[in-house]
Write an enzyme that holds these catalytic residues in place. Structure first.
Site, PDB file in Angstrom:
ATOM      1  CB  SER A 124      -0.854  -0.016   1.268  1.00  0.00           C
ATOM      2  OG  SER A 124      -1.487   1.222   1.468  1.00  0.00           O
ATOM      3  CE1 TYR A 148      -3.650  -2.677   5.614  1.00  0.00           C
ATOM      4  CE2 TYR A 148      -3.279  -0.344   5.161  1.00  0.00           C
ATOM      5  CZ  TYR A 148      -3.501  -1.631   4.711  1.00  0.00           C
ATOM      6  OH  TYR A 148      -3.572  -1.884   3.368  1.00  0.00           O
ATOM      7  CE  LYS A 152      -1.452  -4.822   3.527  1.00  0.00           C
ATOM      8  NZ  LYS A 152      -1.772  -5.976   2.718  1.00  0.00           N
TER       9      LYS A 152
HETATM   10  P1  NAD Z   1     -10.951  -6.558   1.500  1.00  0.00           P
HETATM   11  O1  NAD Z   1     -11.096  -6.517   2.985  1.00  0.00           O
HETATM   12  O2  NAD Z   1     -12.142  -6.283   0.680  1.00  0.00           O
HETATM   13  O3  NAD Z   1     -10.327  -7.962   1.049  1.00  0.00           O
HETATM   14  C1  NAD Z   1      -9.440  -8.683   1.857  1.00  0.00           C
HETATM   15  C2  NAD Z   1      -9.966 -10.114   1.936  1.00  0.00           C
HETATM   16  O4  NAD Z   1      -9.081 -10.896   2.741  1.00  0.00           O
HETATM   17  C3  NAD Z   1     -11.352 -10.211   2.557  1.00  0.00           C
HETATM   18  O5  NAD Z   1     -12.188 -10.957   1.700  1.00  0.00           O
HETATM   19  C4  NAD Z   1     -11.119 -10.949   3.880  1.00  0.00           C
HETATM   20  O6  NAD Z   1     -12.220 -11.759   4.233  1.00  0.00           O
HETATM   21  C5  NAD Z   1      -9.863 -11.748   3.559  1.00  0.00           C
HETATM   22  N1  NAD Z   1      -9.039 -12.094   4.724  1.00  0.00           N
HETATM   23  C6  NAD Z   1      -8.580 -11.272   5.699  1.00  0.00           C
HETATM   24  N2  NAD Z   1      -7.838 -11.966   6.577  1.00  0.00           N
HETATM   25  C7  NAD Z   1      -7.812 -13.256   6.146  1.00  0.00           C
HETATM   26  C8  NAD Z   1      -7.220 -14.443   6.630  1.00  0.00           C
HETATM   27  N3  NAD Z   1      -6.505 -14.466   7.761  1.00  0.00           N
HETATM   28  N4  NAD Z   1      -7.402 -15.603   5.935  1.00  0.00           N
HETATM   29  C9  NAD Z   1      -8.136 -15.607   4.797  1.00  0.00           C
HETATM   30  N5  NAD Z   1      -8.733 -14.511   4.299  1.00  0.00           N
HETATM   31  C10 NAD Z   1      -8.571 -13.342   4.967  1.00  0.00           C
HETATM   32  O7  NAD Z   1      -9.763  -5.556   1.120  1.00  0.00           O
HETATM   33  P2  NAD Z   1      -9.333  -4.985  -0.293  1.00  0.00           P
HETATM   34  O8  NAD Z   1      -9.679  -3.549  -0.331  1.00  0.00           O
HETATM   35  O9  NAD Z   1      -9.800  -5.888  -1.360  1.00  0.00           O
HETATM   36  O10 NAD Z   1      -7.760  -5.069  -0.140  1.00  0.00           O
HETATM   37  C11 NAD Z   1      -7.029  -6.185  -0.613  1.00  0.00           C
HETATM   38  C12 NAD Z   1      -5.576  -6.034  -0.219  1.00  0.00           C
HETATM   39  O11 NAD Z   1      -5.068  -4.808  -0.746  1.00  0.00           O
HETATM   40  C13 NAD Z   1      -5.355  -5.948   1.292  1.00  0.00           C
HETATM   41  O12 NAD Z   1      -4.175  -6.637   1.615  1.00  0.00           O
HETATM   42  C14 NAD Z   1      -5.187  -4.476   1.553  1.00  0.00           C
HETATM   43  O13 NAD Z   1      -4.387  -4.233   2.682  1.00  0.00           O
HETATM   44  C15 NAD Z   1      -4.514  -4.014   0.278  1.00  0.00           C
HETATM   45  N6  NAD Z   1      -4.758  -2.608  -0.037  1.00  0.00           N
HETATM   46  C16 NAD Z   1      -6.032  -2.134  -0.077  1.00  0.00           C
HETATM   47  C17 NAD Z   1      -6.250  -0.800  -0.355  1.00  0.00           C
HETATM   48  C18 NAD Z   1      -7.655  -0.231  -0.351  1.00  0.00           C
HETATM   49  O14 NAD Z   1      -7.803   0.976  -0.167  1.00  0.00           O
HETATM   50  N7  NAD Z   1      -8.700  -1.012  -0.555  1.00  0.00           N
HETATM   51  C19 NAD Z   1      -5.179   0.048  -0.624  1.00  0.00           C
HETATM   52  C20 NAD Z   1      -3.883  -0.473  -0.592  1.00  0.00           C
HETATM   53  C21 NAD Z   1      -3.692  -1.814  -0.294  1.00  0.00           C
HETATM   54  C1  WQD Z   2      -9.306  10.026   1.188  1.00  0.00           C
HETATM   55  C2  WQD Z   2      -9.467  11.519   1.474  1.00  0.00           C
HETATM   56  C3  WQD Z   2      -9.699  12.005   3.814  1.00  0.00           C
HETATM   57  C4  WQD Z   2     -13.538   9.921   4.284  1.00  0.00           C
HETATM   58  C5  WQD Z   2      -6.803   4.892   3.081  1.00  0.00           C
HETATM   59  C6  WQD Z   2      -5.745   4.187   3.877  1.00  0.00           C
HETATM   60  C7  WQD Z   2      -4.643   3.712   2.973  1.00  0.00           C
HETATM   61  C8  WQD Z   2      -5.180   2.888   1.802  1.00  0.00           C
HETATM   62  C9  WQD Z   2      -6.305   3.597   1.103  1.00  0.00           C
HETATM   63  C10 WQD Z   2      -5.103   0.563   2.376  1.00  0.00           C
HETATM   64  C11 WQD Z   2      -8.669  11.994   2.691  1.00  0.00           C
HETATM   65  C12 WQD Z   2     -10.977  12.369   3.080  1.00  0.00           C
HETATM   66  C13 WQD Z   2     -12.368  10.460   3.775  1.00  0.00           C
HETATM   67  C14 WQD Z   2     -14.569  10.801   4.715  1.00  0.00           C
HETATM   68  C15 WQD Z   2     -13.197  12.683   4.081  1.00  0.00           C
HETATM   69  N1  WQD Z   2      -5.746   1.647   2.245  1.00  0.00           N
HETATM   70  N2  WQD Z   2     -12.210  11.815   3.678  1.00  0.00           N
HETATM   71  N3  WQD Z   2     -14.347  12.147   4.596  1.00  0.00           N
HETATM   72  O1  WQD Z   2      -6.949   7.905   3.979  1.00  0.00           O
HETATM   73  O2  WQD Z   2      -6.087   8.328   1.618  1.00  0.00           O
HETATM   74  O3  WQD Z   2      -6.205   6.032   2.464  1.00  0.00           O
HETATM   75  O4  WQD Z   2      -7.293   4.017   2.057  1.00  0.00           O
HETATM   76  O5  WQD Z   2      -3.935   0.373   2.221  1.00  0.00           O
HETATM   77  O6  WQD Z   2      -3.799   2.962   3.784  1.00  0.00           O
HETATM   78  O7  WQD Z   2      -5.221   5.089   4.848  1.00  0.00           O
HETATM   79  O8  WQD Z   2      -8.301   7.175   1.933  1.00  0.00           O
HETATM   80  O9  WQD Z   2     -10.648   7.274   1.270  1.00  0.00           O
HETATM   81  O10 WQD Z   2     -10.087   7.264   3.728  1.00  0.00           O
HETATM   82  O11 WQD Z   2      -9.569   9.292   2.376  1.00  0.00           O
HETATM   83  O12 WQD Z   2     -13.057  13.896   4.006  1.00  0.00           O
HETATM   84  O13 WQD Z   2     -15.628  10.375   5.227  1.00  0.00           O
HETATM   85  O14 WQD Z   2     -10.836  11.759   1.802  1.00  0.00           O
HETATM   86  O15 WQD Z   2      -9.437  12.944   4.818  1.00  0.00           O
HETATM   87  O16 WQD Z   2      -8.232  13.290   2.407  1.00  0.00           O
HETATM   88  P1  WQD Z   2      -6.831   7.473   2.573  1.00  0.00           P
HETATM   89  P2  WQD Z   2      -9.726   7.670   2.337  1.00  0.00           P
END
Ligand code: NAD
Ligand code: WQD
Length: 336
Positions: A124, A148, A152
């Site tokens: 991430s 979190y 990562k």
């Molecule tokens: P999500 O929560 O929708 O998907 C993650 C999945 O992993 C879920 O279906 C959950 O049930 C499963 N899971 C969690 N722990 C588990 C375990 N111990 N065993 C088996 N399954 C398990 O999240 P997402 O948004 O699809 O994110 C996917 C990956 O990408 C994650 O690793 C997340 O950290 C990373 N990521 C997400 C974002 C984002 O903003 N969505 C941004 C950057 C990185």
């Molecule tokens: C985006 C912008 C908020 C909600 C997060 C995780 C990051 C990654 C992606 C997993 C910011 C503003 C948000 C609301 C708002 N996930 N905001 N009102 O914080 O950039 O990233 O998700 O890896 O680790 O931190 O994403 O969508 O929460 O926020 O004003 O109700 O929207 O302040 O500027 P963020 P976000």
């Protein structure tokens, strides 16, 4: 290819499975459904007309996961499974360390034992913490600001150590920026539990009438309109990025790390106004104080992925809003 997808029932995982199945790959999903449902997996099979295999297994349970490696031979693993809520990780850090790190260790141990040494890992942009400047390059210092993000980074370190010890591994670490949007069918999308933490699902729930108003966390940031700026990337562009990363693994690159973002930043208010335009619905909002831990501006330099993977995000802010809105309208209560 035969691909094991951990966390494949989740938001990004389900879109990636769909995209890989459309390209002819065979998919096996392992997910404990702790943050997802089985419905998207059923819908993916409807959309593609192809079957996937699903194991409801917790990655931390080695004895159960062994069975998956006994049953099938994999060419590569895409490792999405993990807990991802920043605020929750501050409250229950041990649950995050245990789930994300132990789950990854068990997976890597079994991959090693069964000779499956190709992996794409979901990291991430959060690993960069507050960047000194933007756009963010992969070479920038890493300093995540919450548990979190630290899980990562720890997993990235584990993968680096694994590669240093055994050069037969091929590892693509993908650092996603802010994934939004949904498949254009409107059949799969992001389905947050309870009140959404992230901006886009919150906006779309306001537009559909599930939430009254959006709270904009601060308008006193040093940005053009005072609200936070992020690099939103369409989840289908992100999904395609995984196929390009798998292709790269085929060249035996060793360990590679790529930002997956668009390289463009949009403010909270720009996202609100784009969504209103596309949906034709008002998105009332109130400016409130900053959210702890938020940064002003974060966007990627995606040029390394373009150069080395030949991948580039194609979809813009309108497609992101249109596809989110289609999914939200068709599924006002998410997957039921
Ligand atoms: P999500 O929560 O929708 O998907 C993650 C999945 O992993 C879920 O279906 C959950 O049930 C499963 N899971 C969690 N722990 C588990 C375990 N111990 N065993 C088996 N399954 C398990 O999240 P997402 O948004 O699809 O994110 C996917 C990956 O990408 C994650 O690793 C997340 O950290 C990373 N990521 C997400 C974002 C984002 O903003 N969505 C941004 C950057 C990185
Ligand atoms: C985006 C912008 C908020 C909600 C997060 C995780 C990051 C990654 C992606 C997993 C910011 C503003 C948000 C609301 C708002 N996930 N905001 N009102 O914080 O950039 O990233 O998700 O890896 O680790 O931190 O994403 O969508 O929460 O926020 O004003 O109700 O929207 O302040 O500027 P963020 P976000």
């Amino acid at each position: 290819m035969n691909i094991l997808v951990t966390g494949g029932a989740g938001y990004i995982g389900s879109h990636t499975c769909l995209s890989l199945m459309e390209e002819g790959h065979d998919i096996c999903v392992v997910d404990n459904l702790s943050n997802s449902k089985e419905t998207p997996l059923k819908r993916i099979q409807e959309i593609t007309g192809r079957r996937l295999q699903f194991y409801r297994i917790d990655l931390t349970q080695k004895a159960s996961l062994v069975q998956v490696f006994e049953d099938r031979r994999f060419d590569a693993v895409i490792h999405f499974a993990g807990l991802k809520a920043v605020g929750e990780s501050v409250l229950v850090p041990l649950a995050y360390y245990s789930n994300n790190i132990v789950g990854s260790l068990v997976l890597f141990e079994l991959m090693d034992a069964y000779g499956v040494k190709n992996i794409v890992f979901s990291s991430s942009a959060t690993v960069y913490g507050e960047p000194e400047k933007v756009p963010i390059k992969e070479s920038f210092p890493v300093c995540p600001a919450n548990p979190y993000g630290r899980t990562k980074l720890h997993i990235e370190h584990i993968l680096r150590d694994l590669f240093a010890a055994d050069r037969k591994w091929n590892i693509a670490i993908l650092r996603y920026f802010n994934p939004v949007g949904a498949h254009p069918s409107g059949m799969i999308g992001e389905d947050p539990n309870d009140i959404p933490n992230n901006l886009m699902p919150f906006i779309s729930q306001v537009a559909v009438g599930k939430q009254q108003e959006l709270f904009v966390y601060g308008n006193d940031y040093p940005t053009h309109d005072g609200t936070g700026v992020r690099d939103y990337i369409h989840v289908m562009d992100l999904a395609h990025g995984h196929a390009y990363a798998l292709n790269k693994l085929g060249e035996a690159p060793g360990l590679v790390t790529y930002n997956l973002g668009t390289g463009k930043g949009f403010s909270v208010l720009e996202m609100v106004s784009a969504f209103e335009k596309v949906s034709g619905k008002p998105v009332p909002y109130k400016i409130v104080s900053r959210r702890e831990g938020d940064i002003a501006t974060c966007y990627a330099d995606p040029s390394l992925a373009e150069k080395e993977l030949d991948w580039k995000a194609k979809l813009g802010i309108n497609e992101m809003c249109e596809d989110t809105w289609r999914w939200q309208k068709k599924n006002p209560d998410g997957y039921i």
